[in-house]
Design an enzyme around this catalytic site. Structure first.
Site, PDB file in Angstrom:
ATOM      1  N   ARG A   1     -10.565  15.287   7.704  1.00 27.50           N
ATOM      2  CA  ARG A   1     -11.366  15.658   6.515  1.00 27.50           C
ATOM      3  C   ARG A   1     -12.754  16.103   6.945  1.00 27.50           C
ATOM      4  NH1 ARG A   1     -10.519  10.154   3.444  1.00 27.50           N
ATOM      5  NH2 ARG A   1      -8.286   9.990   3.762  1.00 27.50           N
TER       6      ARG A   1
ATOM      7  N   ASN B   1       0.872  -1.173   0.000  1.00 30.36           N
ATOM      8  CA  ASN B   1       0.000   0.000   0.000  1.00 30.36           C
ATOM      9  C   ASN B   1       0.910   1.225   0.000  1.00 30.36           C
ATOM     10  OD1 ASN B   1      -1.788   2.040   0.481  1.00 30.36           O
ATOM     11  ND2 ASN B   1      -2.704   1.129   2.309  1.00 30.36           N
TER      12      ASN B   1
ATOM     13  N   ARG C   1      -2.517  -2.020  -3.427  1.00 32.13           N
ATOM     14  CA  ARG C   1      -3.725  -1.236  -3.209  1.00 32.13           C
ATOM     15  C   ARG C   1      -3.709  -0.052  -4.186  1.00 32.13           C
ATOM     16  NH1 ARG C   1      -5.551   2.415   1.899  1.00 32.13           N
ATOM     17  NH2 ARG C   1      -7.666   2.772   1.159  1.00 32.13           N
TER      18      ARG C   1
ATOM     19  N   HIS D   1     -12.668   2.403   0.427  1.00 28.08           N
ATOM     20  CA  HIS D   1     -12.569   1.398   1.499  1.00 28.08           C
ATOM     21  C   HIS D   1     -13.194   0.064   1.070  1.00 28.08           C
ATOM     22  CE1 HIS D   1     -12.341   4.734   4.813  1.00 28.08           C
ATOM     23  NE2 HIS D   1     -11.131   4.268   4.555  1.00 28.08           N
TER      24      HIS D   1
ATOM     25  N   GLU E   1      -7.972  -5.753   5.755  1.00 26.20           N
ATOM     26  CA  GLU E   1      -7.848  -5.295   4.367  1.00 26.20           C
ATOM     27  C   GLU E   1      -6.739  -6.030   3.624  1.00 26.20           C
ATOM     28  OE1 GLU E   1      -7.857  -1.267   6.036  1.00 26.20           O
ATOM     29  OE2 GLU E   1      -8.935  -0.668   4.236  1.00 26.20           O
TER      30      GLU E   1
END
Ligand code: ADP
Length: 397
Positions: A238, A11, A89, A178, A380
């Site tokens: 965010r 990732n 990813r 996600h 993940e």
């Protein structure tokens, strides 16, 4: 393919590279770690499990240098099996990539063309892919997309109410992110509770980035994030949903530049912006307990907006059978789960306070009645390794 194989999951961020080596089919994580501060003076490669180890990298190290340093570390752990594939990813697959795909020169070109959709993420993901292609040129490499799981959403969920021309010409629509996390926890729930009890599910991935998905019989039918990971819930730094008029105001009245807006919305807002203290829920819970008003307000807004988003996602599901919490906050922060679920009691959700308080990072049901509420730690990396494995298997039956 009966023998155990190793799948390296990568990732890549702009200055970091997370890695995890998964043994398949045992689905066991053999090592995990990350390279940090790439491009800076003091970059390091850190192994986090099964041992902690910190190796200095040359000043200004690139993704390639990090992988060169990782190779001998990997070799120490791949005695019983061989490294067979790499799963990367990739944040944005646009409409082009609806599933995991094997990387090729042609595909890299297509991916490059999608970079404008995720300028903060995709170029870094591509740097990781290029570095791994150099380091392991003979190994098959796969791109696993954050957006792919949501590609089955109906147009009513993915279109913005903008002139359709913007969608046709620029791909401006909602994509959702996600994906591997929502896919994993919803699939795991169906294993734990097969049948109708896991048919209409909302998955809440609450970490530094936060998103929810409405999952009907295993398929994502709507989600809170949009064209970029900025839409939807309040997150660590965010803003989540915002009146677009605010952006016009900041541009016209406050002379914000695009770069300043970007910083504001991605790095200075959310829990950090409201609390004026921290983006970290652990710190905010502590500060709230000590009477910090900003921390209290930030957490109140966070939980209120999360509950409102969950209620909205019950619409495409036509009701709710289960709510699943995951991500660093969802897995660990009992008080946050409690606040969110309390505001959803009109949907029939009712927590078992003791189970909720005791579950930290473990899997389990935390509700007293149906609809059920669950904590399922996300996996993940395992999900990405699984994607690469099945892609590879489909190539070589
Ligand atoms: P990322 O999205 O970067 O992977 P994580 O999923 O690790 O982030 O989530 C990070 C968030 O989880 C932080 O806000 C952190 O405070 C919160 N968190 C982690 N552990 C706990 C805990 N024990 N209690 C409360 N919050 C926690």
């Amino acid at each position: 393919m009966s023998d155990a194989i190793g799948i390296l999951v990568l990732n890549a961020g702009s200055s970091s590279l997370k890695f995890s080596l998964i043994q398949w089919p045992q689905q066991q994580e053999i090592i995990k770690g990350l390279a940090e501060r790439l491009g800076e003076a003091e970059s390091t490669l850190r192994l986090q499990a099964p041992e902690t180890l910190s190796l200095p990298l040359p000043s200004g190290a690139t993704h390639e240098a990090a992988l060169q340093a990782l190779q001998p570390v990997l070799e120490r752990y791949t005695g019983q099996f061989s490294l067979t594939a790499i799963a990367h990813r990739v944040v944005h697959g646009g409409e082009h990539f609806k599933t995991t795909a094997r990387l090729s020169a042609d595909m890299l070109q297509t991916l490059e063309k999608l970079s404008h959709l995720a300028p903060l993420h995709n170029p870094a993901n591509l740097a990781g892919i290029r570095a791994a292609t150099t380091a392991w040129s003979g190994l098959p490499q796969y791109a696993v997309f954050d957006t792919a799981f949501h590609q089955g959403m109906p147009a009513s969920a993915y279109l913005y109410a903008l002139p359709q021309q913007l969608y046709r010409e620029h791909g401006i629509r909602r994509y959702g992110f996600h994906g591997p996390s929502h896919a994993y926890v919803s699939a795991r729930l169906r294993e734990l509770m097969p049948g109708n009890a896991s048919r209409r599910v909302i998955t809440a991935h609450l970490g530094n980035g936060c998103s929810m998905a409405a999952i009907l019989a295993g398929r994502s039918v709507d989600t809170s994030m949009g064209m970029t990971p900025l839409e939807g819930l309040v997150m660590g730094t965010r803003s989540g949903d915002l009146d677009p008029g605010v952006l016009l105001f900041l541009l016209e009245q406050c002379q914000y530049s695009p770069a300043q807006l970007n910083q504001l919305l991605n790095k200075k807002s959310g829990l950090l912006g409201i609390s004026e203290l921290s983006n970290d829920v652990r710190s905010l819970l502590q500060a709230k307990a000590e009477g910090h008003a900003g921390a209290r307000l930030a957490l109140d807004i966070f939980t209120y907006r999360a509950a409102k988003a969950a209620a909205a996602l019950a619409v495409p599901l036509g009701g709710l059978d289960a709510l699943v919490f995951t991500g660093g906050i969802g897995e660990n922060a009992g008080p946050i789960r409690q606040e969110i679920v309390a505001q959803l009691s009109f949907l029939g959700l009712q927590l078992d306070p003791e189970r909720n308080a005791s579950l930290q990072g473990q899997e389990g049901c935390i509700s007293l009645s149906a609809p059920s509420v669950w904590v399922i730690p996300t996996q993940e990396e395992r999900m990405m390794a699984r994607e690469a494995y099945f892609c590879m298997k489909a190539e070589k039956p």
